[in-house]
Scaffold this motif. Structure first.
Motif, PDB file in Angstrom:
ATOM      1  N   ASP A 116       0.804  -1.223   0.000  1.00  0.00           N
ATOM      2  CA  ASP A 116       0.000   0.000   0.000  1.00  0.00           C
ATOM      3  C   ASP A 116       0.834   1.270   0.000  1.00  0.00           C
ATOM      4  OD1 ASP A 116      -2.479  -1.217  -0.064  1.00  0.00           O
ATOM      5  OD2 ASP A 116      -2.643  -1.354   2.108  1.00  0.00           O
ATOM      6  N   ALA A 117       1.941   1.277   0.760  1.00  0.00           N
ATOM      7  CA  ALA A 117       2.677   2.530   0.933  1.00  0.00           C
ATOM      8  C   ALA A 117       4.136   2.244   1.245  1.00  0.00           C
ATOM      9  CB  ALA A 117       2.063   3.366   2.064  1.00  0.00           C
ATOM     10  N   VAL A 118       4.973   3.203   0.897  1.00  0.00           N
ATOM     11  CA  VAL A 118       6.371   3.200   1.331  1.00  0.00           C
ATOM     12  C   VAL A 118       6.584   4.484   2.129  1.00  0.00           C
ATOM     13  CG1 VAL A 118       7.134   4.241  -0.865  1.00  0.00           C
ATOM     14  CG2 VAL A 118       8.793   3.086   0.608  1.00  0.00           C
ATOM     15  N   TRP A 119       7.230   4.353   3.286  1.00  0.00           N
ATOM     16  CA  TRP A 119       7.373   5.474   4.214  1.00  0.00           C
ATOM     17  C   TRP A 119       8.800   6.006   4.189  1.00  0.00           C
ATOM     18  CZ3 TRP A 119       3.429   7.474   7.346  1.00  0.00           C
ATOM     19  CH2 TRP A 119       2.202   6.791   7.257  1.00  0.00           C
ATOM     20  N   VAL A 120       8.922   7.326   4.171  1.00  0.00           N
ATOM     21  CA  VAL A 120      10.211   8.010   4.089  1.00  0.00           C
ATOM     22  C   VAL A 120      10.417   8.825   5.355  1.00  0.00           C
ATOM     23  CG1 VAL A 120      11.549   9.730   2.821  1.00  0.00           C
ATOM     24  CG2 VAL A 120      10.101   8.114   1.567  1.00  0.00           C
ATOM     25  N   ARG A 121      11.610   8.740   5.934  1.00  0.00           N
ATOM     26  CA  ARG A 121      11.900   9.446   7.184  1.00  0.00           C
ATOM     27  C   ARG A 121      12.546  10.795   6.913  1.00  0.00           C
ATOM     28  NH1 ARG A 121      14.705   5.824  11.609  1.00  0.00           N
ATOM     29  NH2 ARG A 121      13.846   7.527  12.874  1.00  0.00           N
ATOM     30  N   LEU A 139      11.726  11.618  -2.248  1.00  0.00           N
ATOM     31  CA  LEU A 139      10.343  11.444  -2.695  1.00  0.00           C
ATOM     32  C   LEU A 139      10.194  11.755  -4.180  1.00  0.00           C
ATOM     33  CD1 LEU A 139       8.575  12.971   0.408  1.00  0.00           C
ATOM     34  CD2 LEU A 139       8.134  10.652  -0.466  1.00  0.00           C
ATOM     35  N   GLY A 140      10.942  12.748  -4.665  1.00  0.00           N
ATOM     36  CA  GLY A 140      10.912  13.024  -6.093  1.00  0.00           C
ATOM     37  C   GLY A 140      11.411  11.840  -6.901  1.00  0.00           C
ATOM     38  N   ALA A 141      12.490  11.212  -6.402  1.00  0.00           N
ATOM     39  CA  ALA A 141      13.003  10.022  -7.081  1.00  0.00           C
ATOM     40  C   ALA A 141      11.999   8.871  -6.999  1.00  0.00           C
ATOM     41  CB  ALA A 141      14.339   9.608  -6.469  1.00  0.00           C
ATOM     42  N   LEU A 142      11.362   8.710  -5.838  1.00  0.00           N
ATOM     43  CA  LEU A 142      10.369   7.645  -5.673  1.00  0.00           C
ATOM     44  C   LEU A 142       9.160   7.852  -6.580  1.00  0.00           C
ATOM     45  CD1 LEU A 142      10.406   7.204  -1.786  1.00  0.00           C
ATOM     46  CD2 LEU A 142      11.071   5.476  -3.475  1.00  0.00           C
ATOM     47  N   ALA A 143       8.786   9.098  -6.784  1.00  0.00           N
ATOM     48  CA  ALA A 143       7.621   9.382  -7.630  1.00  0.00           C
ATOM     49  C   ALA A 143       7.847   8.896  -9.055  1.00  0.00           C
ATOM     50  CB  ALA A 143       7.323  10.878  -7.623  1.00  0.00           C
ATOM     51  N   THR A 144       9.089   8.951  -9.518  1.00  0.00           N
ATOM     52  CA  THR A 144       9.380   8.500 -10.884  1.00  0.00           C
ATOM     53  C   THR A 144       9.732   7.012 -10.938  1.00  0.00           C
ATOM     54  OG1 THR A 144      11.716   9.138 -10.695  1.00  0.00           O
ATOM     55  CG2 THR A 144      10.186  10.793 -11.522  1.00  0.00           C
ATOM     56  N   ALA A 145      10.124   6.419  -9.781  1.00  0.00           N
ATOM     57  CA  ALA A 145      10.522   5.010  -9.752  1.00  0.00           C
ATOM     58  C   ALA A 145       9.356   4.079  -9.468  1.00  0.00           C
ATOM     59  CB  ALA A 145      11.608   4.800  -8.699  1.00  0.00           C
ATOM     60  N   THR A 146       8.191   4.620  -9.113  1.00  0.00           N
ATOM     61  CA  THR A 146       7.021   3.817  -8.772  1.00  0.00           C
ATOM     62  C   THR A 146       5.802   4.316  -9.547  1.00  0.00           C
ATOM     63  OG1 THR A 146       6.483   5.254  -6.890  1.00  0.00           O
ATOM     64  CG2 THR A 146       7.891   3.345  -6.445  1.00  0.00           C
ATOM     65  N   SER A 147       4.747   3.501  -9.523  1.00  0.00           N
ATOM     66  CA  SER A 147       3.547   3.864 -10.292  1.00  0.00           C
ATOM     67  C   SER A 147       2.271   3.875  -9.476  1.00  0.00           C
ATOM     68  CB  SER A 147       3.364   2.876 -11.454  1.00  0.00           C
ATOM     69  OG  SER A 147       4.470   2.894 -12.325  1.00  0.00           O
TER      70      SER A 147
END
Length: 279
Positions: A19-24, A46-54
């Protein structure tokens, strides 16, 4: 763990249907909080995660609200929400290290009020009818923060108590994300949470918890309490999560301890055997 490895794990979680990945948010490291690599700045990561996930939601656990300017947070949150196409959840906390407050010129004793005032300014800046509030509490119509979410909202989640009452959290936050406690103890917190909700709102308010997890290769290993979590086999995890859900815990964020098992292997087992058993 190197950042490219972290991005790979997040991408794997996305493909598996978590469901989610959490960033500290860890502004500073010290001898009391060592980290050989360092947590990446949450907004950059988070910017990198936004492009690495869908599909997976991107959540912060948690942005240290009193140590960051609320208008900067609003700008960053709106940007991540736009980049991720609405998958962002903004978790906010107060932090718990007095020495870190000192480094930023903040009084740790004033964090309760500072958290509230920053929350109010941040919430106003992210509303569909955006209000940019200055240091004097005045709404400034000559300023705006972009990008616009075109009517969508970013869920704001309280992570930890942040020196606030449960009534304040229930009134202002979409959910409360707290720390792991043995279930009999957590049930007492849940009862307090439900009582607080009935006093201030009729809207749904979620309840989640973080959890250290050491998933053993032996599937029938019984559940054992460890610091801030549990050590167990697959069947024990299914039973534990079922009991948590029955008690009223809607979301569990795993902090995986590998100890000889690659994180991807643990995630595969949870996705293939644990999550289907809970549906």
């Amino acid at each position: 763990m190197q950042f490219d490895v972290q991005l790979g794990i997040a991408g794997h979680a996305d493909r598996l249907g978590f469901d989610a990945v959490w960033v500290r948010d860890v502004p500073l490291n010290s001898e009391s909080y060592p980290d050989p690599i360092g947590h990446a700045d949450p907004w950059v990561f988070l910017g990198a995660l936004a492009t690495a996930t869908s599909n997976i939601r991107l959540a912060t656990g948690a942005i240290v609200l009193p140590l960051r300017h609320p208008l900067h947070i609003a700008k960053a949150a709106l940007s991540v929400a736009a980049l991720s196409k609405g998958r962002f959840v903004l978790g906010l906390g107060s932090g718990d290290r007095p020495s870190e407050y000192e480094m930023f010129g903040r009084d740790v004793e004033g964090r309760k009020v500072l958290f509230q005032t920053h929350w109010e300014r941040l919430a106003a800046a992210m509303r569909p009818d955006q209000a940019v509030i200055d240091e004097g509490g005045n709404v400034r119509r000559d300023f705006a923060i972009r990008p616009s979410l075109q009517g969508r909202t970013i869920p704001m989640v309280a992570v930890g108590s942040s020196a606030q009452s449960l009534e304040w959290i229930a009134r202002n936050a979409a959910a409360w994300m707290t720390y792991y406690r043995p279930l009999p103890v957590q049930k007492d917190r849940l009862a307090l949470w439900r009582n607080a909700q009935t006093k201030v709102t009729t809207e749904f308010r979620g309840f989640g918890q973080s959890m250290v997890l050491e998933l053993l290769g032996k599937s029938d290993a019984s559940y054992e309490e460890i610091n801030l979590g549990g050590k167990t086999g697959r069947r024990g995890l299914i039973d534990a999560l079922s009991a948590m859900r029955e008690a009223g815990i809607q979301h569990v964020a795993f902090n995986l301890i590998s100890k000889g098992r690659p994180p991807a292997e643990v995630m595969d087992e949870i996705a293939a055997d644990v999550m289907p058993a809970l549906r």
